[in-house]
Design a protein around this motif. Structure first.
Motif, mmCIF file in Angstrom:
data_model
loop_
_atom_site.group_PDB
_atom_site.id
_atom_site.type_symbol
_atom_site.label_atom_id
_atom_site.label_comp_id
_atom_site.label_asym_id
_atom_site.label_seq_id
_atom_site.Cartn_x
_atom_site.Cartn_y
_atom_site.Cartn_z
ATOM 1 N N GLN A 101 40.057 39.071 37.889
ATOM 2 C CA GLN A 101 40.729 40.360 37.739
ATOM 3 C C GLN A 101 41.053 40.959 39.113
ATOM 4 O OE1 GLN A 101 38.454 43.319 35.675
ATOM 5 N NE2 GLN A 101 40.081 44.852 35.761
ATOM 6 N N TRP A 102 40.112 40.874 40.044
ATOM 7 C CA TRP A 102 40.352 41.394 41.387
ATOM 8 C C TRP A 102 41.477 40.624 42.073
ATOM 9 C CZ3 TRP A 102 39.795 38.888 46.114
ATOM 10 C CH2 TRP A 102 39.970 39.706 47.245
ATOM 11 N N GLN A 105 44.775 41.806 40.713
ATOM 12 C CA GLN A 105 45.148 43.117 41.245
ATOM 13 C C GLN A 105 45.571 43.028 42.709
ATOM 14 O OE1 GLN A 105 41.722 45.508 40.447
ATOM 15 N NE2 GLN A 105 42.301 45.892 38.310
ATOM 16 N N CYS A 113 47.311 36.078 34.615
ATOM 17 C CA CYS A 113 47.118 37.503 34.879
ATOM 18 C C CYS A 113 47.840 38.307 33.804
ATOM 19 C CB CYS A 113 47.665 37.904 36.254
ATOM 20 S SG CYS A 113 46.711 37.218 37.620
ATOM 21 N N PRO A 116 51.719 43.668 34.438
ATOM 22 C CA PRO A 116 51.427 44.996 34.973
ATOM 23 C C PRO A 116 51.682 46.081 33.935
ATOM 24 C CG PRO A 116 53.225 43.922 36.196
ATOM 25 C CD PRO A 116 52.784 42.991 35.140
#
Length: 120
Positions: A101-102, A105, A113, A116
């Motif tokens: 997740q990091w 981002q 992923c 957005p």
């Protein structure tokens, strides 16, 4: 009665393998049958190698003791071991998810992923 008060063995007795190093003084009452205390002269038969191993009369001293667990202890050990494995798998999965997740981002990876969000 100590080792100094005990009668000294003769040279022939000293060379007998079963009596070498044993005191002729009376030992502690809790010693098993056939076990005698070590004499002061017998301490000279003990030694320590460069590796820190104990030797008696030039031969290494080996102590073996098998680990015996009761049924309850064995069950508890298996239970704790199994849940330790399950917990470590869960921690690894959580770490992977947080790291992924990091990285999404930070736009380090883009595969798998989520899209957005429109609110940003």
């Amino acid at each position: 009665m100590g080792d100094r008060d005990a009668p000294r063995p003769s040279e022939a007795t000293w060379k007998e393998p079963l009596s070498r190093g044993a005191s002729f003084a009376e030992g502690a009452p809790h010693l098993p049958a056939g076990v005698r205390p070590i004499s002061m002269d017998g301490l000279g038969l003990m030694g320590v190698s460069e590796e820190g191993l104990l030797h008696w009369d030039g031969k290494p001293v080996e102590v073996r003791r098998r680990l015996d667990l009761s049924k309850g202890e064995r069950f508890f050990a298996i239970f704790v071991g199994a849940f330790t494995i399950v917990g470590s798998i869960g921690a690894a999965a959580q770490g992977w998810a947080a790291g992924h997740q990091w990285m999404c981002q930070a736009q380090i990876v883009s595969k798998w992923c989520p899209p957005p969000s429109a609110g940003r």
